[in-house]
Design an enzyme around this catalytic site. Structure first.
Site, PDB file in Angstrom:
ATOM      1  N   MET A   1       5.453   0.388   3.169  1.00  0.00           N
ATOM      2  CA  MET A   1       6.907   0.301   3.224  1.00  0.00           C
ATOM      3  C   MET A   1       7.501   1.697   3.090  1.00  0.00           C
ATOM      4  SD  MET A   1       9.275  -1.560   0.350  1.00  0.00           S
ATOM      5  CE  MET A   1       8.583  -0.478  -0.916  1.00  0.00           C
TER       6      MET A   1
ATOM      7  N   CYS B   1      14.951  -0.655  -7.301  1.00  0.00           N
ATOM      8  CA  CYS B   1      14.054  -0.648  -6.149  1.00  0.00           C
ATOM      9  C   CYS B   1      13.058  -1.799  -6.246  1.00  0.00           C
ATOM     10  CB  CYS B   1      13.326   0.683  -6.056  1.00  0.00           C
ATOM     11  SG  CYS B   1      12.203   0.791  -4.645  1.00  0.00           S
TER      12      CYS B   1
ATOM     13  N   CYS C   1      11.569   8.329  -5.681  1.00  0.00           N
ATOM     14  CA  CYS C   1      10.932   8.420  -4.373  1.00  0.00           C
ATOM     15  C   CYS C   1      11.730   9.236  -3.363  1.00  0.00           C
ATOM     16  CB  CYS C   1      10.658   7.025  -3.828  1.00  0.00           C
ATOM     17  SG  CYS C   1      12.124   5.988  -3.688  1.00  0.00           S
TER      18      CYS C   1
ATOM     19  N   MET D   1       0.846  -1.197   0.000  1.00  0.00           N
ATOM     20  CA  MET D   1       0.000   0.000   0.000  1.00  0.00           C
ATOM     21  C   MET D   1       0.879   1.245   0.000  1.00  0.00           C
ATOM     22  SD  MET D   1      -3.069  -1.303   0.044  1.00  0.00           S
ATOM     23  CE  MET D   1      -4.138   0.065   0.507  1.00  0.00           C
TER      24      MET D   1
END
Length: 377
Positions: free
Chosen positions: A35, A99, A194, A10
């Site tokens: 996460m 990632c 990110c 999520m």
């Protein structure tokens, strides 16, 4: 008989939220897992705290529990260190691929399995079939397809992964979220890397790597201006060169054609389709094949050398060391060392590897694989 447990990654966005709801409708037992991979947020650019609150609100709304875990240490070691190393070498890495391989479908996947998950799911736009072996397929929504970023997933993870929204279009996902009154139905899609968030890229990178300004030149060695540091530019880039008008040149815009690491010089050319921006073939290494091996030692397929690029017909030859030579039917523009070449047979993703060097029509090879530290210049 108990329903199989699926743990859904999520993110706090609309895609993973609808993915979790969709699995509930299919009869799975569903739990969420948020996460976090980046601890530093001194400038307030990171949205992880808000994303977690959004994920928690969605899980409460659809009635599933939410776990939270941090892999910041693993991310710095396995993804961010590589990211910095590549920029030191003058290349342009793609940390999203790493990632997915190392974190989302690596340590996070293993964590979910330890929680008892029979399946792991995410809100990625892709499809997977589970038969004699798992096959990674493009999403139905070609504009959102993310198979390019997923090509390096471990086969062991792919065999236990579900992509519940891969057969839907983005506008349908938004409509479902709105009809369900999910709290994130109109949340903006996340963009960029990110750990950088919405902050200026050059500002972020300069915190970790020293900028080394140098000259911008034509291929003939004529000085055009100054660059702020080779790491801030990528092949084919137009913006940010700050090259003024030249008396003996046309008004056509200038583009980055090459990086000369040995001299710390940026080579620029005029014209979007200048021959110096085109290449006929490339060498890629660090290959990952979804099936575990290439289809053959020599085969024809299509390839993407950047995300969202239309598939390009090519011929692939596997070399004795496992790297590949890729020859394109049509010359490709601004193929960039450090990025990934990803191969397809129709809708099926075959795998991919890191672009090491390119071959131009003139027969000269261009590569940014020079591990000399830019700080030494």
């Amino acid at each position: 008989m108990a329903s199989p447990l699926v743990i859904v990654g999520m993110s706090g966005g609309v895609d993973s939220s609808v993915a979790a709801w969709s699995l509930l409708q299919q009869g799975y037992e569903v739990q969420g897992l948020f996460m976090s991979n980046w601890d530093e947020d001194e400038d307030g650019y990171c949205t992880a705290a808000q994303d977690y609150q959004d994920a928690r609100s969605v899980c409460e709304s659809i009635g599933i529990p939410l776990h939270k875990v941090s892999f910041a240490g693993e991310y710095r070691e396995r993804v961010f260190a590589y990211f910095l190393d590549e920029y030191r070498a003058g290349r342009t890495p793609n940390p999203d691929v790493l990632c997915n391989r190392e974190i989302k479908f690596g340590v996070c996947f293993d964590y979910a399995r330890r929680l008892g998950a029979e399946w792991v799911a995410t809100g990625h736009y892709a499809r997977v079939t589970h038969g004699d072996r798992p096959r990674l397929l493009k999403a139905v929504d070609g504009e959102k397809d993310q198979s390019y970023f997923l090509h390096a997933m471990p086969a062991s993870a792919l065999s236990r992964t579900l992509f519940p929204i891969g057969d839907r279009h983005k506008d349908e996902i938004r409509r479902i979220a709105r009809d369900l009154t999910l709290p994130v139905f109109d949340k903006k899609d996340s963009t960029g890397i990110c750990f950088i968030g919405e902050r200026p890229f050059a500002e972020f990178l300069s915190h970790y790597l020293p900028a080394q300004p140098g000259d911008i030149e034509t291929p003939q060695g004529e000085k055009l201006g100054r660059h702020q540091g080779l790491m801030f530019y990528t092949l084919g880039q137009r913006q940010g060169l700050r090259i003024g008008g030249k008396a003996d040149a046309t008004e056509a815009p200038w583009y980055v054609a090459r990086k000369d690491l040995a001299r710390n010089v940026l080579i620029a050319v005029q014209g979007h389709d200048h021959e110096a921006l085109l290449s006929d073939s490339l060498i890629a290494s660090q290959l990952t094949w979804v099936a575990g091996a290439p289809p053959a030692q020599q085969f024809e397929c299509t390839a993407k050398v950047r995300y969202r690029q239309p598939d390009q017909p090519c011929a692939v030859s596997v070399r004795p060391d496992g790297s590949v030579e890729v020859r394109f039917t049509t010359p490709q523009r601004a193929v960039t060392p450090g990025q990934y070449a990803v191969f397809y047979a129709g809708e099926e993703c075959l795998g991919g590897g890191v672009i090491e060097s390119i071959q131009r029509e003139s027969g000269t090879e261009s590569t940014s694989r020079d591990k000399t530290d830019l700080a030494a210049y």
